[in-house]
Design a protein around this motif. Sequence first.
Motif, PDB file in Angstrom:
ATOM      1  N   ARG A  82      -1.425 -13.257 -15.845  1.00  0.00           N
ATOM      2  CA  ARG A  82      -1.340 -12.535 -14.558  1.00  0.00           C
ATOM      3  C   ARG A  82       0.046 -11.910 -14.373  1.00  0.00           C
ATOM      4  NH1 ARG A  82      -1.576 -15.486  -8.672  1.00  0.00           N
ATOM      5  NH2 ARG A  82      -1.140 -13.616  -7.426  1.00  0.00           N
ATOM      6  N   MET A  83       1.087 -12.649 -14.711  1.00  0.00           N
ATOM      7  CA  MET A  83       2.446 -12.109 -14.606  1.00  0.00           C
ATOM      8  C   MET A  83       2.626 -10.906 -15.520  1.00  0.00           C
ATOM      9  SD  MET A  83       4.631 -15.659 -14.449  1.00  0.00           S
ATOM     10  CE  MET A  83       6.171 -14.789 -14.709  1.00  0.00           C
ATOM     11  N   LEU A  84       2.037 -10.985 -16.712  1.00  0.00           N
ATOM     12  CA  LEU A  84       2.121  -9.885 -17.662  1.00  0.00           C
ATOM     13  C   LEU A  84       1.454  -8.628 -17.100  1.00  0.00           C
ATOM     14  CD1 LEU A  84       2.626  -8.750 -20.562  1.00  0.00           C
ATOM     15  CD2 LEU A  84       0.427  -9.753 -21.195  1.00  0.00           C
ATOM     16  N   VAL A  85       0.252  -8.811 -16.534  1.00  0.00           N
ATOM     17  CA  VAL A  85      -0.487  -7.671 -15.988  1.00  0.00           C
ATOM     18  C   VAL A  85       0.245  -7.079 -14.797  1.00  0.00           C
ATOM     19  CG1 VAL A  85      -2.628  -6.966 -14.846  1.00  0.00           C
ATOM     20  CG2 VAL A  85      -2.707  -8.508 -16.827  1.00  0.00           C
ATOM     21  N   GLU A  86       0.727  -7.937 -13.893  1.00  0.00           N
ATOM     22  CA  GLU A  86       1.390  -7.433 -12.694  1.00  0.00           C
ATOM     23  C   GLU A  86       2.714  -6.761 -13.024  1.00  0.00           C
ATOM     24  OE1 GLU A  86       1.590 -10.499  -9.773  1.00  0.00           O
ATOM     25  OE2 GLU A  86      -0.583 -10.531  -9.448  1.00  0.00           O
ATOM     26  N   ALA A  87       3.364  -7.247 -14.076  1.00  0.00           N
ATOM     27  CA  ALA A  87       4.625  -6.610 -14.477  1.00  0.00           C
ATOM     28  C   ALA A  87       4.389  -5.193 -14.986  1.00  0.00           C
ATOM     29  CB  ALA A  87       5.307  -7.451 -15.547  1.00  0.00           C
ATOM     30  N   THR A  88       3.255  -4.978 -15.660  1.00  0.00           N
ATOM     31  CA  THR A  88       2.970  -3.642 -16.201  1.00  0.00           C
ATOM     32  C   THR A  88       2.641  -2.636 -15.107  1.00  0.00           C
ATOM     33  OG1 THR A  88       0.633  -4.167 -16.499  1.00  0.00           O
ATOM     34  CG2 THR A  88       2.094  -4.617 -18.360  1.00  0.00           C
ATOM     35  N   LEU A  89       2.277  -3.123 -13.929  1.00  0.00           N
ATOM     36  CA  LEU A  89       1.979  -2.213 -12.828  1.00  0.00           C
ATOM     37  C   LEU A  89       3.218  -1.397 -12.425  1.00  0.00           C
ATOM     38  CD1 LEU A  89      -0.271  -4.507 -10.584  1.00  0.00           C
ATOM     39  CD2 LEU A  89      -0.985  -2.500 -11.886  1.00  0.00           C
ATOM     40  N   ASP A  90       4.400  -1.921 -12.736  1.00  0.00           N
ATOM     41  CA  ASP A  90       5.642  -1.194 -12.412  1.00  0.00           C
ATOM     42  C   ASP A  90       5.965  -0.123 -13.450  1.00  0.00           C
ATOM     43  OD1 ASP A  90       6.025  -2.747 -10.169  1.00  0.00           O
ATOM     44  OD2 ASP A  90       7.128  -4.294 -11.284  1.00  0.00           O
ATOM     45  N   GLU A 114       3.536   3.047 -19.591  1.00  0.00           N
ATOM     46  CA  GLU A 114       3.611   2.240 -20.810  1.00  0.00           C
ATOM     47  C   GLU A 114       2.614   1.086 -20.815  1.00  0.00           C
ATOM     48  OE1 GLU A 114       7.544   0.821 -21.392  1.00  0.00           O
ATOM     49  OE2 GLU A 114       8.502   2.748 -20.990  1.00  0.00           O
ATOM     50  N   GLU A 115       1.764   1.021 -19.792  1.00  0.00           N
ATOM     51  CA  GLU A 115       0.983  -0.190 -19.603  1.00  0.00           C
ATOM     52  C   GLU A 115       0.026  -0.491 -20.754  1.00  0.00           C
ATOM     53  OE1 GLU A 115      -2.501   1.711 -16.734  1.00  0.00           O
ATOM     54  OE2 GLU A 115      -0.754   0.731 -15.861  1.00  0.00           O
TER      55      GLU A 115
END
Length: 471
Positions: A181-189, A193-194
């Motif tokens: 979840r942290m990985l996915v939410e970090a890519t939202l920024d 590059e997601e």
Amino acid sequence: MLSRHHDPILAIATAPGRGAVGIVRVSGKNLSPLIDALFGRSLAPRQALYLPFSDAAGLAIDKGLAIYFPAPHSFTGEDVLELQAHGGPVVLQLLLARCLEVSQQAVVSGARVLPGLRLANAGEFSERAFLNDKIDLAQAEAIADLIDASTEAAARSAAQSLSGAFSIEIHALRDAIIHLRMLVEATLDFPEEEIDFLQKADATGQLTRIQDRVQAVFARAAQGVLLREGIKVVIAGQPNAGKSSLLNALAGAELAIVTPIAGTTRDRVQETIQIEGVPIHVIDTAGLRDSVDVVEQIGIARAWEAIAAADVLLFLHDLTRIEQTEYQAGDADIAATLLQKLPSAVPVIDVWNKADAAPLESGDAQHGGGITLSAKTGSGLDALRRALLEAAGWQAPAGGSFMARERHIQALRRVEAHCQAAALHLASQAQALDLLAEELRLAQGALSEITGEFTSDDLLGVIFSQFCIGK
């Protein structure tokens, strides 16, 4: 925490009735003044001291052991005092009254001797342990399950959960979901590059491994539910097919009356047996037929009620009457009614009884399969026991089962559903990461409900109210 969670509490911690030893347990913040008032001295931590238990006039109630467990090194995480006396109900009630009397005197005099001491509610000691982070909710439930265990396998599974084995698996799953979840939410920024970022982190592989682990935990928990709840097996069929004889044979005792007279069984007779540690609640019912007898009609109506609530149905046939036209018509009528009243998910096992008295040509080919046995001689009973375990879905897990409850199963099903939805979002061309992150958040929340990290007060009230007083 609610205001009642701060009250000092006490209760008799041993089962009602007479016994060699009985225990009165007190839990609260700073029990030292209460100990001084009861004994006129302090107690060394975690050391049993043999001394007299006296009333307000100094007269002896009993002699026994007093043990003091100062916080946080106690079951509840608060100060705990245990008084171990002879296990007579009057003695324990006198000790209980003496503790309450000391507390009441403190309220009247203004002395600081544990004012507000009250009788504990059901399960309140375990609830205190949960609220003070001594155990999680799954472990607290395992305490009650260990006490209520009806088989050795159930007791061992409950001990596994109490030791934290189930909770460790849940925490590992939760941590894996949090990491993804942290990985996915970090890519939202970093929307540009997601896709590359998730591919490099093997998000799909992580989610697949989580799903596999959820299924493994679910399988072990489902076996634990089976050990805890067992299955309800109803024996049904025409009169004189041998239903009561089969119940007696499975139970190994003469529980139901057996006679050659049709309609002997007028009401349900139930006995719990165990097969490989799984509780099997076997219910014998009245013979199903048209009857003008009012009492028998009531018994037949109750038989259909039991059938409708069955987990497994044993449809018993009489091999000695298999060629009789009237008997065949009766079986056909019962089978047709079963299709209407019995849920399709409930397995029906055809059992062909009286193999010892049946003609030699009455084999499986004659009656279309099922299990052939003799309740009188016991032949075929082992095959029936294996069929019951198979119908219940019992498969002894290689690593042992967890003692689990239906709410745990429902939570794990929600985790599985949220992970499946997350996998669809991850595999889609659009890759809606906000929806993916939400599904992972919901999965994490469902896991947290199992251990009580996120649980409503209403649910806690329901869970702990099912415990015994003093636990």
